[in-house]
Design a protein around this motif. Sequence first.
Motif, PDB file in Angstrom:
ATOM      1  N   GLU A  38       0.786  -1.104   0.044  1.00  0.00           N
ATOM      2  CA  GLU A  38      -0.049  -0.063   0.090  1.00  0.00           C
ATOM      3  C   GLU A  38       0.796   1.298   0.077  1.00  0.00           C
ATOM      4  O   GLU A  38       0.659   2.260  -0.549  1.00  0.00           O
ATOM      5  CB  GLU A  38      -1.194   0.123   1.308  1.00  0.00           C
ATOM      6  N   ALA A  39       2.081   1.377   0.767  1.00  0.00           N
ATOM      7  CA  ALA A  39       2.893   2.385   0.882  1.00  0.00           C
ATOM      8  C   ALA A  39       4.230   1.963   1.219  1.00  0.00           C
ATOM      9  O   ALA A  39       4.361   1.001   2.164  1.00  0.00           O
ATOM     10  CB  ALA A  39       2.293   3.423   1.799  1.00  0.00           C
ATOM     11  N   THR A  40       5.160   2.923   0.876  1.00  0.00           N
ATOM     12  CA  THR A  40       6.421   2.596   1.459  1.00  0.00           C
ATOM     13  C   THR A  40       7.265   3.877   1.684  1.00  0.00           C
ATOM     14  O   THR A  40       6.756   5.036   1.061  1.00  0.00           O
ATOM     15  CB  THR A  40       7.590   1.930   0.428  1.00  0.00           C
ATOM     16  N   GLY A  41       8.242   3.965   2.525  1.00  0.00           N
ATOM     17  CA  GLY A  41       8.882   5.186   2.867  1.00  0.00           C
ATOM     18  C   GLY A  41      10.269   4.917   3.631  1.00  0.00           C
ATOM     19  O   GLY A  41      10.436   3.756   4.157  1.00  0.00           O
ATOM     20  N   ARG A  42      11.087   6.054   3.536  1.00  0.00           N
ATOM     21  CA  ARG A  42      12.296   5.711   4.281  1.00  0.00           C
ATOM     22  C   ARG A  42      12.250   5.641   5.722  1.00  0.00           C
ATOM     23  O   ARG A  42      11.299   6.251   6.406  1.00  0.00           O
ATOM     24  CB  ARG A  42      13.289   6.928   3.937  1.00  0.00           C
ATOM     25  N   ALA A  43      12.898   4.469   6.386  1.00  0.00           N
ATOM     26  CA  ALA A  43      12.996   4.706   7.812  1.00  0.00           C
ATOM     27  C   ALA A  43      14.024   5.727   8.261  1.00  0.00           C
ATOM     28  O   ALA A  43      15.255   5.795   7.635  1.00  0.00           O
ATOM     29  CB  ALA A  43      13.195   3.467   8.423  1.00  0.00           C
ATOM     30  N   PHE A  44      13.825   6.354   9.286  1.00  0.00           N
ATOM     31  CA  PHE A  44      14.801   7.377   9.848  1.00  0.00           C
ATOM     32  C   PHE A  44      15.229   6.811  11.293  1.00  0.00           C
ATOM     33  O   PHE A  44      14.488   6.403  12.157  1.00  0.00           O
ATOM     34  CB  PHE A  44      14.191   8.508  10.043  1.00  0.00           C
TER      35      PHE A  44
END
Length: 89
Positions: free
Chosen positions: A83-89
């Motif tokens: 559904e969604a992806t993003g960078r982990a911080f």
Amino acid sequence: MADVVASIRVMPDSADRDLNELMDALKAAVPAGTKFQKFELKPIAFGLKAIMATVTVDDSEGGTEPVEEAWSKVPGVESVNVEATGRAF
């Protein structure tokens, strides 16, 4: 390499499926290199609920494909979609 957080929707094959058992099976099928974060249930329609999973994977080529492939083979799973992806911080 950075980590990527992915939200993955897993649809059971039936509204009658025991979702707790299915979540246990999904957790057991998490491939090496993938960090399981959490599950949430999301109502869809007519008693059917989706399992929303959050996992962390390397941003290497292939990304979430090992998770998608492994979870697609779990009995009781109808479909697996990122559904969604993003960078982990």
